[in-house]
Design a protein around this motif. Structure first.
Motif, PDB file in Angstrom:
ATOM      1  N   GLY A 282       0.809  -1.212   0.000  1.00  0.00           N
ATOM      2  CA  GLY A 282       0.000   0.000   0.000  1.00  0.00           C
ATOM      3  C   GLY A 282       0.841   1.260   0.000  1.00  0.00           C
ATOM      4  O   GLY A 282       0.565   2.213  -0.748  1.00  0.00           O
ATOM      5  N   SER A 283       1.887   1.288   0.823  1.00  0.00           N
ATOM      6  CA  SER A 283       2.731   2.483   0.877  1.00  0.00           C
ATOM      7  C   SER A 283       3.495   2.673  -0.422  1.00  0.00           C
ATOM      8  O   SER A 283       3.681   3.801  -0.887  1.00  0.00           O
ATOM      9  N   ALA A 284       3.931   1.573  -1.053  1.00  0.00           N
ATOM     10  CA  ALA A 284       4.631   1.688  -2.330  1.00  0.00           C
ATOM     11  C   ALA A 284       3.737   2.287  -3.398  1.00  0.00           C
ATOM     12  O   ALA A 284       4.183   3.087  -4.231  1.00  0.00           O
ATOM     13  N   ALA A 285       2.459   1.916  -3.392  1.00  0.00           N
ATOM     14  CA  ALA A 285       1.526   2.501  -4.360  1.00  0.00           C
ATOM     15  C   ALA A 285       1.402   4.004  -4.137  1.00  0.00           C
ATOM     16  O   ALA A 285       1.322   4.783  -5.097  1.00  0.00           O
ATOM     17  N   LEU A 286       1.405   4.425  -2.884  1.00  0.00           N
ATOM     18  CA  LEU A 286       1.359   5.857  -2.582  1.00  0.00           C
ATOM     19  C   LEU A 286       2.617   6.567  -3.071  1.00  0.00           C
ATOM     20  O   LEU A 286       2.549   7.587  -3.765  1.00  0.00           O
ATOM     21  N   PHE A 287       3.785   6.031  -2.694  1.00  0.00           N
ATOM     22  CA  PHE A 287       5.039   6.658  -3.077  1.00  0.00           C
ATOM     23  C   PHE A 287       5.231   6.663  -4.590  1.00  0.00           C
ATOM     24  O   PHE A 287       5.916   7.535  -5.139  1.00  0.00           O
ATOM     25  N   ALA A 288       4.629   5.698  -5.275  1.00  0.00           N
ATOM     26  CA  ALA A 288       4.776   5.606  -6.726  1.00  0.00           C
ATOM     27  C   ALA A 288       3.775   6.477  -7.471  1.00  0.00           C
ATOM     28  O   ALA A 288       3.762   6.475  -8.700  1.00  0.00           O
ATOM     29  N   GLY A 289       2.910   7.207  -6.762  1.00  0.00           N
ATOM     30  CA  GLY A 289       2.109   8.216  -7.419  1.00  0.00           C
ATOM     31  C   GLY A 289       0.639   7.951  -7.580  1.00  0.00           C
ATOM     32  O   GLY A 289      -0.060   8.723  -8.245  1.00  0.00           O
ATOM     33  N   ALA A 290       0.103   6.877  -6.998  1.00  0.00           N
ATOM     34  CA  ALA A 290      -1.335   6.627  -7.104  1.00  0.00           C
ATOM     35  C   ALA A 290      -2.111   7.744  -6.432  1.00  0.00           C
ATOM     36  O   ALA A 290      -1.691   8.293  -5.405  1.00  0.00           O
ATOM     37  N   GLY A 291      -3.259   8.099  -7.006  1.00  0.00           N
ATOM     38  CA  GLY A 291      -4.080   9.161  -6.423  1.00  0.00           C
ATOM     39  C   GLY A 291      -4.729   8.748  -5.125  1.00  0.00           C
ATOM     40  O   GLY A 291      -4.775   9.511  -4.159  1.00  0.00           O
ATOM     41  N   LEU A 292      -5.235   7.514  -5.090  1.00  0.00           N
ATOM     42  CA  LEU A 292      -5.879   6.969  -3.898  1.00  0.00           C
ATOM     43  C   LEU A 292      -5.463   5.511  -3.756  1.00  0.00           C
ATOM     44  O   LEU A 292      -5.292   4.799  -4.754  1.00  0.00           O
ATOM     45  N   VAL A 293      -5.339   5.077  -2.522  1.00  0.00           N
ATOM     46  CA  VAL A 293      -4.994   3.680  -2.244  1.00  0.00           C
ATOM     47  C   VAL A 293      -5.875   3.172  -1.120  1.00  0.00           C
ATOM     48  O   VAL A 293      -6.007   3.825  -0.072  1.00  0.00           O
ATOM     49  N   THR A 294      -6.481   2.024  -1.353  1.00  0.00           N
ATOM     50  CA  THR A 294      -7.228   1.334  -0.308  1.00  0.00           C
ATOM     51  C   THR A 294      -6.607  -0.038  -0.119  1.00  0.00           C
ATOM     52  O   THR A 294      -6.371  -0.763  -1.088  1.00  0.00           O
ATOM     53  N   VAL A 295      -6.337  -0.392   1.124  1.00  0.00           N
ATOM     54  CA  VAL A 295      -5.800  -1.710   1.446  1.00  0.00           C
ATOM     55  C   VAL A 295      -6.894  -2.526   2.115  1.00  0.00           C
ATOM     56  O   VAL A 295      -7.425  -2.131   3.168  1.00  0.00           O
ATOM     57  N   ALA A 296      -7.260  -3.633   1.486  1.00  0.00           N
ATOM     58  CA  ALA A 296      -8.232  -4.565   2.068  1.00  0.00           C
ATOM     59  C   ALA A 296      -7.456  -5.700   2.721  1.00  0.00           C
ATOM     60  O   ALA A 296      -6.676  -6.384   2.056  1.00  0.00           O
ATOM     61  N   THR A 297      -7.681  -5.911   4.003  1.00  0.00           N
ATOM     62  CA  THR A 297      -6.880  -6.883   4.755  1.00  0.00           C
ATOM     63  C   THR A 297      -7.752  -7.542   5.820  1.00  0.00           C
ATOM     64  O   THR A 297      -8.767  -6.954   6.244  1.00  0.00           O
ATOM     65  N   PRO A 298      -7.422  -8.736   6.269  1.00  0.00           N
ATOM     66  CA  PRO A 298      -8.243  -9.409   7.281  1.00  0.00           C
ATOM     67  C   PRO A 298      -8.414  -8.579   8.547  1.00  0.00           C
ATOM     68  O   PRO A 298      -7.504  -7.850   8.968  1.00  0.00           O
ATOM     69  N   SER A 316     -12.013  -3.841   5.747  1.00  0.00           N
ATOM     70  CA  SER A 316     -11.901  -5.056   6.553  1.00  0.00           C
ATOM     71  C   SER A 316     -12.392  -6.271   5.779  1.00  0.00           C
ATOM     72  O   SER A 316     -13.479  -6.257   5.193  1.00  0.00           O
ATOM     73  N   LEU A 317     -11.573  -7.319   5.782  1.00  0.00           N
ATOM     74  CA  LEU A 317     -11.969  -8.607   5.208  1.00  0.00           C
ATOM     75  C   LEU A 317     -12.260  -9.586   6.333  1.00  0.00           C
ATOM     76  O   LEU A 317     -11.554  -9.604   7.351  1.00  0.00           O
ATOM     77  N   VAL A 318     -13.313 -10.392   6.155  1.00  0.00           N
ATOM     78  CA  VAL A 318     -13.620 -11.444   7.125  1.00  0.00           C
ATOM     79  C   VAL A 318     -12.453 -12.421   7.156  1.00  0.00           C
ATOM     80  O   VAL A 318     -11.924 -12.830   6.105  1.00  0.00           O
ATOM     81  N   ALA A 319     -12.001 -12.783   8.362  1.00  0.00           N
ATOM     82  CA  ALA A 319     -10.828 -13.647   8.498  1.00  0.00           C
ATOM     83  C   ALA A 319     -11.225 -15.081   8.790  1.00  0.00           C
ATOM     84  O   ALA A 319     -12.266 -15.355   9.399  1.00  0.00           O
ATOM     85  N   THR A 320     -10.387 -16.008   8.365  1.00  0.00           N
ATOM     86  CA  THR A 320     -10.518 -17.412   8.766  1.00  0.00           C
ATOM     87  C   THR A 320     -10.005 -17.528  10.208  1.00  0.00           C
ATOM     88  O   THR A 320      -9.455 -16.587  10.781  1.00  0.00           O
ATOM     89  N   LYS A 321     -10.129 -18.719  10.775  1.00  0.00           N
ATOM     90  CA  LYS A 321      -9.637 -18.920  12.144  1.00  0.00           C
ATOM     91  C   LYS A 321      -8.131 -18.749  12.235  1.00  0.00           C
ATOM     92  O   LYS A 321      -7.583 -18.490  13.319  1.00  0.00           O
ATOM     93  N   ASP A 322      -7.447 -18.864  11.102  1.00  0.00           N
ATOM     94  CA  ASP A 322      -5.988 -18.704  11.088  1.00  0.00           C
ATOM     95  C   ASP A 322      -5.559 -17.278  10.762  1.00  0.00           C
ATOM     96  O   ASP A 322      -4.363 -16.998  10.625  1.00  0.00           O
ATOM     97  N   ALA A 325      -7.634 -14.277   4.747  1.00  0.00           N
ATOM     98  CA  ALA A 325      -8.888 -13.835   4.126  1.00  0.00           C
ATOM     99  C   ALA A 325      -9.815 -15.017   3.866  1.00  0.00           C
ATOM    100  O   ALA A 325      -9.431 -16.006   3.250  1.00  0.00           O
ATOM    101  N   SER A 326     -11.039 -14.882   4.302  1.00  0.00           N
ATOM    102  CA  SER A 326     -12.017 -15.962   4.190  1.00  0.00           C
ATOM    103  C   SER A 326     -12.800 -15.883   2.884  1.00  0.00           C
ATOM    104  O   SER A 326     -12.982 -14.800   2.309  1.00  0.00           O
ATOM    105  N   ASN A 327     -13.283 -17.036   2.480  1.00  0.00           N
ATOM    106  CA  ASN A 327     -14.158 -17.106   1.310  1.00  0.00           C
ATOM    107  C   ASN A 327     -15.484 -16.412   1.577  1.00  0.00           C
ATOM    108  O   ASN A 327     -16.229 -16.076   0.651  1.00  0.00           O
ATOM    109  N   ALA A 328     -15.778 -16.170   2.865  1.00  0.00           N
ATOM    110  CA  ALA A 328     -17.031 -15.510   3.236  1.00  0.00           C
ATOM    111  C   ALA A 328     -17.081 -14.079   2.701  1.00  0.00           C
ATOM    112  O   ALA A 328     -18.163 -13.476   2.634  1.00  0.00           O
ATOM    113  N   ASN A 329     -15.935 -13.546   2.282  1.00  0.00           N
ATOM    114  CA  ASN A 329     -15.912 -12.184   1.735  1.00  0.00           C
ATOM    115  C   ASN A 329     -16.629 -12.079   0.390  1.00  0.00           C
ATOM    116  O   ASN A 329     -16.918 -10.967  -0.073  1.00  0.00           O
ATOM    117  N   LEU A 330     -16.915 -13.234  -0.210  1.00  0.00           N
ATOM    118  CA  LEU A 330     -17.632 -13.223  -1.480  1.00  0.00           C
ATOM    119  C   LEU A 330     -19.141 -13.152  -1.266  1.00  0.00           C
ATOM    120  O   LEU A 330     -19.892 -12.845  -2.196  1.00  0.00           O
TER     121      LEU A 330
END
Length: 538
Positions: A282-298, A316-322, A325-330
């Motif tokens: 995410g930070s690399a996308a910012l430093f490389a010039g992207a206008g907006l960056v969103t990071v989706a993470t468990p 926020s992504l729904v997380a598995t027990k480990d 990222a869970s398939n429940a995000n679909l």
């Protein structure tokens, strides 16, 4: 710029003389002068005032270049001595002329026609601060043998293949001796150089052969042959990523530019214990010039990721027990809602290899219509089922495997994947209708239609965890800014800047201590350096 074979290079030289009236002797003088200037620059960068410079010359035109180098270094102080791997009566043409010019200056020449004379000269050569290699040129074929083969092996052994502290610089004129120019593997020893200055255009073997690393840092200098002539004569699809390739991209931002013009990047990355991968992408996308960056993470790592950079947004992504990222995000269009309004999707860094997570990855990659940059665990999700990459909605997918990941995708050994890196990347790009970025020293970028770039920016500072995560963010940001009309070139720019940023980060420090975050922060400086170089060229 196209990469040339040795035969194509000879034709460029011939046509330069025929069409422009530039004689071979003048081309040799220009080549040797620019090589000497480059060596002097490398010496200044190393803080070196060379007490002893050993110039090793063959009897052909490469040796003639070496005589010119010696002549131009002679006034700089220190001892410059030429070692000729032939008898003086074997010299012909332009090489003989420049030998005489060197002698007229009062320069020393030690002839080394056999191993006995090499044994006598070796202690003095081994004590030199700088060794200049001008023995064999780009037309070399076969195996370096006899006294020359012995010399190359002795220098490599002494320098530990150019990794020891001494000699300070091993400098190859046009190409390291023993390296075939056409891309085939060397049949004998190849001198390992720290720097190579080659003329007019890079040679195929310097970019993609098994022994290409012997060239060290590669620099191409213009000795008078028009760039259009290189394009005319070169018949291959292989191009070298160099500044001029990016001259037509809108690198300068307008005064009325706004964030909406430069892409909204969605980075899907991270898992429990690997939140750093999401942060770096995410930070690399910012430093490389992207206008907006969103990071989706468990959700279990989102607070850590969100706190790292206030400039990007998080989802926020729904997380598995480990904690992956869970398939429940679909379900219930959760991910579809996250994806809405974004312009580029970057998937993979640190997501983990949980079975359910891999199902989630495959689903979003195959269903999205956005351009996709797929890396790391995103690639591992397709291991053993790589042909599924071609079964997708998006017209634009770029995959960024390192050799191990490519081997898993192809279900082959790393050795097989690396045997012919260009062919590996080109075949995979065609098979999966994807852009393939096969990472490594001299990263290969192949488009589905066979067009291919080879990148030589970068350094061993990238041999550190997180470097690939940074590249993912940079590639996504380049896509957001410059779109997909000429996507191969846009991706090539991303790889070029990633490597160039590592070079900027290395200034004033040792490569061993560079970390990926420093590379990300150096991307703006690398981009400015590229822009200024293009502006100076006019």
């Amino acid at each position: 710029m196209k990469a040339l074979t040795s035969e194509e290079m000879r034709e460029v030289d011939r046509l330069t003389t025929e069409r422009l009236g530039i004689p071979g002797l003048q081309l040799m003088e220009t080549a040797g002068t620019l090589a000497a200037n480059s060596l002097a620059e490398f010496m200044r960068e190393a803080g070196l005032e060379a007490r002893a410079i050993a110039v090793l010359c063959g009897k052909g035109n490469n040796g003639g270049d070496g005589f010119v180098v010696a002549r131009h270094l002679y006034p700089a102080g220190g001892r410059v001595r030429v070692y000729l791997f032939a008898r003086t009566d074997e010299l012909r043409g332009d090489a003989a002329t420049n030998f005489q010019r060197w002698r007229n200056l009062g320069g020393d020449v030690i002839c080394i026609p056999d191993e006995k004379s090499w044994d006598a000269a070796w202690p003095e050569i081994a004590g030199a601060d700088v060794i200049v290699d001008a023995i064999f040129g780009t037309g070399f074929r076969g195996a370096a043998s006899g006294v020359i083969g012995r010399a190359l092996a002795d220098i490599n052994r002494m320098s530990h293949d150019a990794t020891a502290a001494r000699p300070t610089i091993i400098f190859a004129v046009d190409t390291p001796s023993g390296l075939p120019s056409d891309g085939s593997a060397a049949e004998g020893p190849v001198l390992r150089a720290h720097h190579t200055v080659t003329f007019t255009a890079p040679k195929v073997g310097q970019l993609v052969s098994r022994d290409a690393a012997a060239a060290g840092e590669l620099r191409v200098v213009d000795i008078g042959s028009p760039a259009a002539l290189v394009e005319e004569v070169g018949k291959g699809l292989l191009r070298w990523s160099e500044p001029e390739e990016f001259a037509k991209l809108p690198l300068v931002r307008t005064t009325d530019g706004h964030k909406g013009l430069y892409g909204h990047i969605l980075v899907v990355a991270g898992s429990l214990g690997k939140g750093g991968a999401a942060i770096m992408s995410g930070s690399a996308a910012l430093f490389a010039g992207a206008g907006l960056v969103t990071v989706a993470t468990p959700d279990v790592v989102l607070p850590i990721v969100a706190a790292a950079h206030p400039e990007y947004m998080t989802e926020s992504l729904v997380a598995t027990k480990d904690g992956t990222a869970s398939n429940a995000n679909l379900a219930d269009d959760h991910f579809a809602t996250i994806e809405k309004g974004k312009t580029v999707l970057a998937v993979g860094p640190g997501l983990g290899q949980d079975r359910e997570t891999q199902e989630f990855i495959r689903s979003i990659v195959q269903k999205t219509e956005l351009p996709v940059v797929l890396d790391a665990d995103g690639l591992n999700a397709f291991a053993g089922r790589a042909d599924d990459l071609a079964d997708r909605e998006s017209a634009f997918v770029a995959i960024t495997p390192h050799p191990g990941e490519m081997a898993r995708l192809l279900n082959c050994s790393v050795k097989d994947a690396q045997e012919d890196r260009v062919k590996t990347a080109q075949d995979a790009a065609k098979r999966w209708d994807a852009h393939v970025i096969l990472k490594g020293s001299h990263t290969v970028l192949a488009a589905p239609d066979g067009r291919t770039f080879v990148n030589t920016t970068g350094n061993a500072g990238l041999a550190k965890g997180g470097s690939g995560d940074v590249l993912t963010g940079v590639l996504a940001a380049m896509t957001g800014q410059f779109k997909t009309d000429d996507w191969l070139r846009v991706l090539a720019l991303g790889v070029y800047l990633h490597g160039a940023a590592a070079e900027v980060a290395a200034m004033g420090t040792d490569l061993s201590g560079i970390v990926a975050g420093e590379v990300a922060r150096a991307v703006p400086a690398a981009r400015l350096k590229l822009l200024r170089e293009l502006q100076r060229r006019g």
